[in-house]
Design a protein around this motif. Structure first.
Motif, PDB file in Angstrom:
ATOM      1  N   GLU A  80      -1.964  -0.706  -3.555  1.00 14.88           N
ATOM      2  CA  GLU A  80      -3.097   0.036  -3.199  1.00 14.88           C
ATOM      3  C   GLU A  80      -2.808   1.544  -2.827  1.00 14.88           C
ATOM      4  O   GLU A  80      -1.626   1.754  -2.346  1.00 14.88           O
ATOM      5  CB  GLU A  80      -3.764  -0.700  -1.791  1.00 14.88           C
ATOM      6  CG  GLU A  80      -4.967  -0.040  -1.607  1.00 14.88           C
ATOM      7  CD  GLU A  80      -5.775  -0.695  -0.351  1.00 14.88           C
ATOM      8  OE1 GLU A  80      -6.892  -0.235   0.108  1.00 14.88           O
ATOM      9  OE2 GLU A  80      -5.291  -1.714   0.299  1.00 14.88           O
ATOM     10  N   ARG A 126      -7.829   2.062   5.558  1.00 13.16           N
ATOM     11  CA  ARG A 126      -7.186   0.873   4.892  1.00 13.16           C
ATOM     12  C   ARG A 126      -5.889   0.697   5.427  1.00 13.16           C
ATOM     13  O   ARG A 126      -5.294  -0.376   5.698  1.00 13.16           O
ATOM     14  CB  ARG A 126      -7.284   1.073   3.475  1.00 13.16           C
ATOM     15  CG  ARG A 126      -8.403   1.212   2.725  1.00 13.16           C
ATOM     16  CD  ARG A 126      -9.032  -0.202   2.870  1.00 13.16           C
ATOM     17  NE  ARG A 126      -8.238  -1.224   2.199  1.00 13.16           N
ATOM     18  CZ  ARG A 126      -8.116  -2.657   2.326  1.00 13.16           C
ATOM     19  NH1 ARG A 126      -9.078  -2.880   3.426  1.00 13.16           N
ATOM     20  NH2 ARG A 126      -7.243  -3.455   1.841  1.00 13.16           N
ATOM     21  N   THR A 180      -2.867  -1.662  -9.762  1.00 14.06           N
ATOM     22  CA  THR A 180      -3.312  -1.158  -8.549  1.00 14.06           C
ATOM     23  C   THR A 180      -4.486  -1.938  -7.902  1.00 14.06           C
ATOM     24  O   THR A 180      -5.375  -2.562  -8.890  1.00 14.06           O
ATOM     25  CB  THR A 180      -3.571   0.161  -8.610  1.00 14.06           C
ATOM     26  OG1 THR A 180      -4.480   0.426  -9.794  1.00 14.06           O
ATOM     27  CG2 THR A 180      -2.354   0.875  -8.987  1.00 14.06           C
ATOM     28  N   GLY A 181      -4.538  -1.872  -6.834  1.00 10.85           N
ATOM     29  CA  GLY A 181      -5.554  -2.706  -6.166  1.00 10.85           C
ATOM     30  C   GLY A 181      -5.043  -3.323  -4.761  1.00 10.85           C
ATOM     31  O   GLY A 181      -3.991  -3.181  -4.168  1.00 10.85           O
ATOM     32  N   ARG A 182      -5.949  -4.220  -3.995  1.00 10.23           N
ATOM     33  CA  ARG A 182      -5.753  -4.779  -2.631  1.00 10.23           C
ATOM     34  C   ARG A 182      -4.860  -5.997  -2.677  1.00 10.23           C
ATOM     35  O   ARG A 182      -4.873  -6.411  -1.407  1.00 10.23           O
ATOM     36  CB  ARG A 182      -6.976  -4.633  -2.201  1.00 10.23           C
ATOM     37  CG  ARG A 182      -7.652  -3.356  -1.640  1.00 10.23           C
ATOM     38  CD  ARG A 182      -8.983  -3.434  -1.062  1.00 10.23           C
ATOM     39  NE  ARG A 182      -9.564  -2.165  -0.794  1.00 10.23           N
ATOM     40  CZ  ARG A 182     -10.672  -1.803  -0.127  1.00 10.23           C
ATOM     41  NH1 ARG A 182     -11.348  -2.752   0.491  1.00 10.23           N
ATOM     42  NH2 ARG A 182     -11.009  -0.643   0.123  1.00 10.23           N
ATOM     43  N   ILE A 223       0.950  -0.974  -0.003  1.00  3.92           N
ATOM     44  CA  ILE A 223      -0.029   0.035  -0.022  1.00  3.92           C
ATOM     45  C   ILE A 223       0.800   1.365   0.142  1.00  3.92           C
ATOM     46  O   ILE A 223       2.003   1.376   0.463  1.00  3.92           O
ATOM     47  CB  ILE A 223      -0.864   0.084   1.170  1.00  3.92           C
ATOM     48  CG1 ILE A 223      -2.001   1.058   1.125  1.00  3.92           C
ATOM     49  CG2 ILE A 223      -0.127  -0.094   2.471  1.00  3.92           C
ATOM     50  CD1 ILE A 223      -3.147   0.885   2.257  1.00  3.92           C
TER      51      ILE A 223
END
Length: 324
Positions: free
Chosen positions: A234, A245, A226-228, A203
């Motif tokens: 992230e 987050r 990009t993402g979790r 992140i």
């Protein structure tokens, strides 16, 4: 991010810290001492009343004269008497010296900010602008980071030191699964960490929304998802760890913070709570004269200093959280 000696406020381009207005921009130059440059790195209240906010950079023109530094202030409009007086107040040692005011046409900005930046080699990383996209050496990991609106193109010693430290950790065989890059700027350090540990969750956050916009753009350009999920980065706009987050993903086994000495000290308890026992923190953005105060703040939170890389006046610290 605030300015630090050798680094323009809000950018990573030595000498051209923001996109100019249609007619270009203006630069005001004065000599200053190293002590004045260090004070400017911490706070610039003299320029707070001006809008748009001037951009400040300090540099050491001649290493043979380590106390003789230079102050450059960039503004969008031609500076008036009030602004020149405020700038002069930043460098009392230059009393009586006439500020050098230079107009920077827009075409000079485009040319100098891009083609004038040589690629950076830091460990296995090769950081370049579009002008050098075809020069990535075999066996090196290349990142295209445009000279633009956020700090962290790799051209400042703090960013380079962090890249070298990350590469050193990978060479030593260490593995990380949960990574946070606080104050990401352009996203470069988060991208580098992901390249080294592609199975990790990463992140990247910054207090400046523009930096996160830039990071998203850079991720797209460098084909970084990009993402979790694992292997993705992230993104979050946050001051320190103040984001749901960031808190939800903690604790981390690797936390990177290339910001400033004052915030690093202030955030020590928060960062300590966010890192696993045995976890690593990489800290940068501090001057060598500030390193002991920063390290001591983390010792009080149960960390020990495991390594450092020093480039010029800029150390990068690696601290490890003791296992209780």
């Amino acid at each position: 991010m605030s300015a630090r000696p050798g680094e323009p406020k809000g950018d990573g381009i030595t000498g051209f810290p923001f996109a100019p207005a249609r007619e270009g921009s203006w630069k005001v130059t004065l000599p200053c001492t190293k002590a004045e440059a260090e004070r400017i790195a911490e706070d610039i209240p003299e320029l707070a009343p001006f809008d748009p906010q001037p951009t400040v950079m300090t540099s050491e023109p001649d290493p043979e004269r380590p106390d003789d530094w230079q102050l450059d202030v960039y503004v969008e409009d031609e500076p008036d008497k009030a602004l020149l007086t405020a700038i002069a107040a930043l460098a009392p040692s230059a009393a009586g010296a006439k500020p050098v005011v230079t107009h920077i046409p827009e075409e000079d900005w485009v040319t100098l900010s891009q083609s004038g930046l040589e690629p950076i080699r830091a460990g296995r990383f090769f950081v370049h602008t579009p002008y050098n996209a075809d020069r990535v050496p075999d066996g090196m990991t290349g990142f295209l980071i445009d000279a633009g609106r956020a700090f962290g193109t790799g051209h400042h010693e703090t960013t380079t030191g962090c890249l070298m430290m990350l590469d050193k950790l990978r060479q030593s065989g260490l593995r990380f699964d949960d990574i946070a890059d606080i104050g990401t700027g352009t996203g470069l350090l988060a991208f580098a960490a992901r390249a080294l540990w592609p199975a990790a969750k990463t992140i990247a956050s910054d207090i400046d929304p523009v930096s996160i916009e830039v990071t998203a753009e850079n991720a797209a350009v460098n084909a970084i998802p990009t993402g979790r999920g694992r292997g993705q980065v992230e993104l979050a706009v946050a001051a320190g760890m103040d984001h749901r987050r960031l808190k939800a993903r903690a604790p981390y086994d690797l936390l990177i913070a290339n910001i400033l000495a004052g915030p690093l000290i202030e955030l020590a308890p928060v960062f300590a709570d966010a890192v696993l026992p045995g976890g690593t923190i990489i800290l940068a953005g501090l001057l060598d004269s500030q390193a002991e105060a920063v390290a001591q703040a983390y010792r009080r939170q149960g960390f020990y200093l495991a390594d450092r890389i020093v480039r010029g006046d800029w150390p990068t610290l690696r601290l490890v959280k003791r296992r209780r």
